[in-house]
Design a protein around this motif. Structure first.
Motif, PDB file in Angstrom:
ATOM      1  N   ASP A   1      28.575 -97.766-113.840  1.00  0.00           N
ATOM      2  CA  ASP A   1      27.889 -97.370-112.611  1.00  0.00           C
ATOM      3  C   ASP A   1      28.053 -98.361-111.473  1.00  0.00           C
ATOM      4  O   ASP A   1      27.672 -98.068-110.333  1.00  0.00           O
ATOM      5  CB  ASP A   1      26.385 -97.186-112.884  1.00  0.00           C
ATOM      6  N   THR A   2      28.615 -99.528-111.749  1.00  0.00           N
ATOM      7  CA  THR A   2      28.719-100.555-110.704  1.00  0.00           C
ATOM      8  C   THR A   2      30.083-100.553-110.002  1.00  0.00           C
ATOM      9  O   THR A   2      30.330-101.383-109.134  1.00  0.00           O
ATOM     10  CB  THR A   2      28.480-101.959-111.297  1.00  0.00           C
ATOM     11  N   ILE A   3      30.948 -99.635-110.375  1.00  0.00           N
ATOM     12  CA  ILE A   3      32.266 -99.578-109.726  1.00  0.00           C
ATOM     13  C   ILE A   3      32.479 -98.199-109.096  1.00  0.00           C
ATOM     14  O   ILE A   3      31.799 -97.235-109.447  1.00  0.00           O
ATOM     15  CB  ILE A   3      33.416 -99.898-110.704  1.00  0.00           C
ATOM     16  N   ARG A   4      33.439 -98.137-108.168  1.00  0.00           N
ATOM     17  CA  ARG A   4      33.720 -96.903-107.453  1.00  0.00           C
ATOM     18  C   ARG A   4      35.220 -96.634-107.415  1.00  0.00           C
ATOM     19  O   ARG A   4      36.036 -97.558-107.390  1.00  0.00           O
ATOM     20  CB  ARG A   4      33.193 -96.984-106.015  1.00  0.00           C
ATOM     21  N   ALA A   5      35.567 -95.357-107.402  1.00  0.00           N
ATOM     22  CA  ALA A   5      36.954 -94.940-107.223  1.00  0.00           C
ATOM     23  C   ALA A   5      37.119 -94.473-105.783  1.00  0.00           C
ATOM     24  O   ALA A   5      36.373 -93.598-105.322  1.00  0.00           O
ATOM     25  CB  ALA A   5      37.297 -93.803-108.186  1.00  0.00           C
ATOM     26  N   ASN A   6      38.070 -95.063-105.082  1.00  0.00           N
ATOM     27  CA  ASN A   6      38.309 -94.707-103.685  1.00  0.00           C
ATOM     28  C   ASN A   6      39.745 -94.215-103.503  1.00  0.00           C
ATOM     29  O   ASN A   6      40.699 -94.969-103.705  1.00  0.00           O
ATOM     30  CB  ASN A   6      38.072 -95.914-102.772  1.00  0.00           C
ATOM     31  N   LEU A   7      39.876 -92.957-103.123  1.00  0.00           N
ATOM     32  CA  LEU A   7      41.179 -92.357-102.892  1.00  0.00           C
ATOM     33  C   LEU A   7      41.472 -92.377-101.392  1.00  0.00           C
ATOM     34  O   LEU A   7      40.784 -91.713-100.609  1.00  0.00           O
ATOM     35  CB  LEU A   7      41.208 -90.927-103.420  1.00  0.00           C
ATOM     36  N   TYR A   8      42.484 -93.141-100.997  1.00  0.00           N
ATOM     37  CA  TYR A   8      42.859 -93.269 -99.588  1.00  0.00           C
ATOM     38  C   TYR A   8      43.928 -92.236 -99.238  1.00  0.00           C
ATOM     39  O   TYR A   8      44.925 -92.085 -99.948  1.00  0.00           O
ATOM     40  CB  TYR A   8      43.387 -94.673 -99.293  1.00  0.00           C
TER      41      TYR A   8
END
Length: 279
Positions: free
Chosen positions: A245-252
Motif C-alpha cells: 500500500d505504500t507504493i504507486r504505479a505511474n503510467l506516463y
C-alpha cells in the motif's frame, strides 16, 4: 534692338547647361525605372518576407462532436463534476473522469455519488485544468484488485509493469465534451506513495524536462528510443499496488500533438474507437 536680343551666352555656359540637362534626364529615367519596372525584380529581392507555416489545429468532425455531445449529456446528468472519459483499447479500463476541489473526496465517493470505501471514482488532480491543457495532468484511481468484486477502475494500469503488456497496449484515449485526445505510453514506474514526482507545475521548460528525463531513464518498462521534450504534454495514470500500500504505479503518456493528429487518426483512429466494457 531689345536687351534680350543683344545678350549672348558664352560657350562655357552652353556646355554647363547641356551637362545639367543630360543629368536631369538620366536621373528622371532612373526613378521611372525604379517605380515602374523594379516591382517584378529588384523590389521583390529587396523586400523578402519570411512567413512561418501556420500551426495545425485539430478540429473535431461533426460525427465526433455529435458522439461526444450525446455521451457527456448522460454523464453530466449523473455527475456534474465530470470532466472526461478514459479508456484503453484492448483492456478493461473504461471509466468516466471527475474533478473536485480536493484529492480525497473521490477516494471513496463513486461516480454515481454513493459513498463506498475502496471503490471511489477516477479523478483528476484538483490543481490541474479540467480541459487537459496542462503540460502534466494527473488521473488517480483505485486498482481494487482482489479486495472487491469489481476489478475495473485502474487495475489494468498495473499490468503495464510487464513489457509485453506495455507493448501490446500503446495508446490511451481521453474523451472530453469538446474533443478526443490520444496518448502514447512512454514509461511505467513504481514509486513511493510520497514521491517528489507528484507535481502539476514547474519552474520552466528545463525543470520539466529534467523530471521527465529522470523518469524515463530510471523506468524499467518503457517505449524505446524516446526523446522527451518540454514542448509536449503528458498524462499520468496513477494507482496503488496490491502487494504494497505504500507504493504507486505511474503510467506516463505523451499526448499526440495536433500537428500529428491528422496522420495519427488516419493510421489508428478506427482501432481506437470506443468499445464499452462496462456492464
Amino acid at each position: 534692338m531689345s536687351r534680350r536680343s543683344t545678350t549672348k551666352k558664352s560657350p562655357i555656359t552652353k556646355i554647363i547647361a547641356s551637362i545639367v540637362a543630360v543629368a536631369i534626364v538620366a536621373l528622371g529615367g532612373f526613378f521611372i525605372y525604379k517605380s515602374f519596372l523594379a516591382p517584378s525584380g529588384d523590389k521583390q529581392n529587396d523586400a523578402k518576407v519570411t512567413q512561418e507555416a501556420p500551426k495545425q489545429a485539430y478540429t473535431a468532425s461533426a460525427e465526433e462532436k455529435e458522439y461526444l455531445a450525446n455521451k457527456f449529456k448522460g454523464l453530466l446528468a449523473t455527475n456534474s463534476e465530470t470532466v472526461g472519459y478514459v479508456y484503453i483499447p484492448g483492456t478493461q479500463l473504461d471509466e468516466p473522469v471527475v474533478q473536485t476541489t480536493d484529492n480525497a473526496t473521490y477516494l471513496d465517493k463513486r461516480f454515481d455519488g454513493v459513498n463506498e470505501p475502496l471503490m471511489g471514482a477516477v479523478f483528476m488532480d484538483a490543481d490541474n485544468k479540467k480541459d487537459f491543457s496542462d503540460r502534466l495532468t494527473w488521473l488517480f484511481g483505485h486498482a481494487r484488485g482482489s479486495k472487491v468484486a469489481d476489478h475495473r477502475m485502474f487495475k489494468d494500469v498495473n499490468y503495464f509493469s510487464r513489457q509485453e503488456y506495455f507493448d501490446a497496449h500503446p495508446y490511451v484515449v481521453i474523451e472530453t465534451p469538446e474533443r478526443k485526445y490520444y496518448y502514447e505510453a512512454v514509461a511505467m514506474i513504481i514509486v513511493p506513495e510520497e514521491t517528489a514526482f507528484y507535481r502539476t507545475s514547474f519552474d520552466d521548460d528545463a525543470d520539466f524536462e529534467k523530471q521527465l528525463n529522470i523518469i524515463y531513464d530510471t523506468a524499467e518498462v518503457k517505449k524505446p528510443n524516446v526523446k522527451v521534450s518540454a514542448k509536449d504534454k503528458y498524462l499520468v495514470l496513477s494507482t496503488c499496488r496490491e502487494e504494497d500500500d505504500t507504493i504507486r504505479a505511474n503510467l506516463y503518456l505523451r499526448q499526440i500533438p495536433d500537428s500529428e493528429m491528422s496522420d495519427f487518426v488516419k493510421q489508428h483512429g478506427e482501432s481506437l474507437q470506443y468499445k464499452p466494457t462496462r456492464e
